[in-house]
Design a protein around this motif. Sequence first.
Motif, PDB file in Angstrom:
ATOM      1  N   UNK A  51       0.834  -1.198   0.000  1.00 35.61           N
ATOM      2  CA  UNK A  51       0.000   0.000   0.000  1.00 35.61           C
ATOM      3  C   UNK A  51       0.871   1.252   0.000  1.00 35.61           C
ATOM      4  N   UNK A  52       1.996   1.195   0.740  1.00 32.17           N
ATOM      5  CA  UNK A  52       2.905   2.337   0.825  1.00 32.17           C
ATOM      6  C   UNK A  52       3.683   2.550  -0.469  1.00 32.17           C
ATOM      7  N   UNK A  53       4.151   1.471  -1.072  1.00 37.02           N
ATOM      8  CA  UNK A  53       5.001   1.564  -2.255  1.00 37.02           C
ATOM      9  C   UNK A  53       4.165   1.419  -3.524  1.00 37.02           C
ATOM     10  N   UNK A  54       3.922   2.539  -4.175  1.00 38.49           N
ATOM     11  CA  UNK A  54       3.076   2.550  -5.374  1.00 38.49           C
ATOM     12  C   UNK A  54       3.782   3.204  -6.549  1.00 38.49           C
ATOM     13  N   UNK A  55       5.094   3.153  -6.537  1.00 37.82           N
ATOM     14  CA  UNK A  55       5.839   3.771  -7.625  1.00 37.82           C
ATOM     15  C   UNK A  55       5.667   2.952  -8.908  1.00 37.82           C
ATOM     16  N   UNK A  56       5.889   3.555 -10.055  1.00 38.17           N
ATOM     17  CA  UNK A  56       5.746   2.830 -11.327  1.00 38.17           C
ATOM     18  C   UNK A  56       6.690   1.633 -11.378  1.00 38.17           C
ATOM     19  N   UNK A  57       6.188   0.486 -11.793  1.00 34.60           N
ATOM     20  CA  UNK A  57       7.005  -0.703 -11.915  1.00 34.60           C
ATOM     21  C   UNK A  57       7.155  -1.507 -10.640  1.00 34.60           C
ATOM     22  N   UNK A  58       6.531  -1.071  -9.545  1.00 41.14           N
ATOM     23  CA  UNK A  58       6.665  -1.765  -8.263  1.00 41.14           C
ATOM     24  C   UNK A  58       6.155  -3.204  -8.386  1.00 41.14           C
ATOM     25  N   UNK A  59       6.993  -4.161  -8.019  1.00 35.18           N
ATOM     26  CA  UNK A  59       6.630  -5.573  -8.155  1.00 35.18           C
ATOM     27  C   UNK A  59       7.410  -6.411  -7.149  1.00 35.18           C
ATOM     28  N   UNK A  60       6.960  -7.627  -6.951  1.00 30.42           N
ATOM     29  CA  UNK A  60       7.632  -8.570  -6.071  1.00 30.42           C
ATOM     30  C   UNK A  60       8.877  -9.106  -6.764  1.00 30.42           C
ATOM     31  N   UNK A  61       9.963  -9.311  -6.009  1.00 34.42           N
ATOM     32  CA  UNK A  61      11.172  -9.878  -6.611  1.00 34.42           C
ATOM     33  C   UNK A  61      11.420 -11.304  -6.133  1.00 34.42           C
ATOM     34  N   UNK A  62      10.372 -11.922  -5.557  1.00 31.34           N
ATOM     35  CA  UNK A  62      10.426 -13.347  -5.196  1.00 31.34           C
ATOM     36  C   UNK A  62       9.354 -14.081  -5.995  1.00 31.34           C
ATOM     37  N   UNK A  63       9.563 -15.359  -6.237  1.00 32.47           N
ATOM     38  CA  UNK A  63       8.583 -16.140  -6.996  1.00 32.47           C
ATOM     39  C   UNK A  63       7.217 -16.096  -6.325  1.00 32.47           C
ATOM     40  N   UNK A  64       6.184 -15.949  -7.144  1.00 30.17           N
ATOM     41  CA  UNK A  64       4.822 -15.762  -6.638  1.00 30.17           C
ATOM     42  C   UNK A  64       4.357 -16.915  -5.752  1.00 30.17           C
ATOM     43  N   UNK A  65       4.833 -18.147  -6.058  1.00 34.13           N
ATOM     44  CA  UNK A  65       4.393 -19.301  -5.284  1.00 34.13           C
ATOM     45  C   UNK A  65       4.874 -19.287  -3.854  1.00 34.13           C
ATOM     46  N   UNK A  66       5.972 -18.579  -3.574  1.00 35.62           N
ATOM     47  CA  UNK A  66       6.505 -18.487  -2.223  1.00 35.62           C
ATOM     48  C   UNK A  66       6.127 -17.175  -1.546  1.00 35.62           C
ATOM     49  N   UNK A  67       5.848 -16.152  -2.357  1.00 36.09           N
ATOM     50  CA  UNK A  67       5.451 -14.877  -1.762  1.00 36.09           C
ATOM     51  C   UNK A  67       3.925 -14.835  -1.636  1.00 36.09           C
ATOM     52  N   UNK A  68       3.409 -15.776  -0.876  1.00 34.34           N
ATOM     53  CA  UNK A  68       1.985 -15.855  -0.571  1.00 34.34           C
ATOM     54  C   UNK A  68       1.840 -16.781   0.620  1.00 34.34           C
ATOM     55  N   UNK A  69       0.744 -16.669   1.323  1.00 35.56           N
ATOM     56  CA  UNK A  69       0.558 -17.457   2.524  1.00 35.56           C
ATOM     57  C   UNK A  69       0.425 -18.937   2.179  1.00 35.56           C
ATOM     58  N   UNK A  70       1.039 -19.794   2.984  1.00 33.92           N
ATOM     59  CA  UNK A  70       0.959 -21.231   2.730  1.00 33.92           C
ATOM     60  C   UNK A  70      -0.470 -21.737   2.839  1.00 33.92           C
ATOM     61  N   UNK A  71      -1.271 -21.087   3.674  1.00 34.45           N
ATOM     62  CA  UNK A  71      -2.657 -21.511   3.870  1.00 34.45           C
ATOM     63  C   UNK A  71      -3.614 -20.830   2.895  1.00 34.45           C
ATOM     64  N   UNK A  72      -3.136 -19.881   2.108  1.00 43.13           N
ATOM     65  CA  UNK A  72      -3.971 -19.176   1.137  1.00 43.13           C
ATOM     66  C   UNK A  72      -3.187 -19.024  -0.160  1.00 43.13           C
ATOM     67  N   UNK A  73      -2.880 -20.153  -0.788  1.00 42.11           N
ATOM     68  CA  UNK A  73      -2.190 -20.115  -2.076  1.00 42.11           C
ATOM     69  C   UNK A  73      -3.147 -19.651  -3.168  1.00 42.11           C
ATOM     70  N   UNK A  74      -2.649 -18.816  -4.035  1.00 38.52           N
ATOM     71  CA  UNK A  74      -3.470 -18.336  -5.126  1.00 38.52           C
ATOM     72  C   UNK A  74      -3.103 -19.072  -6.406  1.00 38.52           C
ATOM     73  N   UNK A  75      -4.081 -19.656  -7.092  1.00 38.44           N
ATOM     74  CA  UNK A  75      -3.777 -20.439  -8.288  1.00 38.44           C
ATOM     75  C   UNK A  75      -3.699 -19.640  -9.577  1.00 38.44           C
TER      76      UNK A  75
END
Length: 541
Positions: A51-75
């Motif tokens: 929410x704080x970081x909204x600069x252009x191009x802001x993205x996760x630099x870890x694989x999506x499968x690991x940067x998500x909760x283990x109990x709420x995986x998004x398919x």
Amino acid sequence: MASDTFQRIGNRDFTRSTVAFAWRSIDLIRRTPTRNFVILVKGNAVGGTWSDNRYPGCACDAWRGLYSFSFEQRPDWTRKYPGQEELLVMAPHNDIPQDEYLTGVAENYGLYRYIRFSSTVKEARWDGHYLQWKVKVAVVGAKESEYQDEYELTTDFLVSAVGQLNEPSYPNIPGLESFSGEMMHSARWDWRYDFQDKRIGVIGNGATAVQVIPELAKTASNLTVYQRTPNWIIARNDRTVSALHKFLLSYIPPVQWCKRALLMQLTECFHDAAMNRDSKLGQKILCWAQSNMKSQFTDKPELWEVLTPGYPIGCKRLLATDDYFPALNAEHVDLETRQIRQVTSTGIQTEDGAQRDFDLIVLATGFCSVEFLHHVRIYGANGCSLESIWKEGVTAYCGVTVESPPNFGMLYGPNTNLGYTSVILMIEAQSRCLSTLVGAVIQAKQKGQKLALQPRSDVVREYDDRIQERLARIKFADLGCRSWYKADDGRITNNWPGMALEYQKEMSQVRWTDYHVQGSGQAALQKRKPTYIGCPWAMPP
């Protein structure tokens, strides 16, 4: 990265980053009977760093499968490395609108009923008589503060999920305040500003800069990148996720579980390359990085040297990007490596007196990383402040509990950052530990008893000595490497030296003998065997 959040438990409870406080609160709901807690959030929305970081191009630099909760995986993530908007507002649950993730998880688990937005913790003080915390809260929202600008809460357990990267770091450059044009920090982005055809100067070339610079270069008339030291950069190889991939993950759950376990194992393979000075894989990655850089500047060999770091690969965060080098190669983008002397009213002057004028200066200078909880005054047993406890160096037992403040815990605390994979793997393990400690306090209270837990001083010292001894042998400690992982004296305050799985195993049980126990409920814990809480790493809960 984190936003301002504290969590308070027992009489109530408080936290500071959405990923951390969401997991912490959900884990509390799932593992303990308590529903009497409050989440204090400095901002006005769920989202934390996203929410704080909204600069252009802001993205996760870890694989999506690991940067998500283990109990709420998004398919159905749309990309290999999701962008800020998708992380903040996309959801894994069929009963949540498909435009939400972090916000959707918070809604799905009913967290909004516990959250108080526009609330910042000013001070927390332990009351040794009642074995409770007294927490002073300031209401920072303009509308909310009309009715009450400050109040006090009491709580049996206090949790900080402030994290390590939440307070923007502003460079100490003479004249910074004198610039008459537009200036903004990457973590305080102003989308009202029109970036079209502007002369833009970017100070910094780290993880944020390599994301924002390619986006700014698309519309700027001229863009100058001020680089202090180069970074090791590898290709990210980002791509969209195919419909077949989404289908398999959505309708065959074991595929998703197995994929996450595989990703975990793959990232653990990179640990040796990131840490070991003599790693053969590390040398191969270094060669790949050099080859990738040189292939982008075949006609500009003069840039090869200035873009090649003089420190070993892994001692800083390895940057992954597909478009930073192409942006630097554009005709209207310049790389400036001369030291900045000062900022003037119209631009930036380098040490040789040369000046460039700008309409906009972007500060991609990161966060205050080693000043843990510096903006919150916390006083533990006998009025001892965290500042005095940490005067010789910031430390915490397993990065979670501190020797003086009783019934106090941290998420993403000292020496729990990772330089090669997702920190959520650490936060989930920490949350299980804290829920177990909180559960013991709650159980005692249900029996009409009081309980205070704090790690023994000798246990904290032994743990810290062991961690620092390991850190001294790996790349983070390289004398030629300057990073946000280190304090000014060279002490590594932020990073964990081992694998994420190793940390999860270490946190898989709570050893009650490691804690000093006070209160009328202490007898139940004094001879209690360790409590096994498991590892949350790959398989479904």
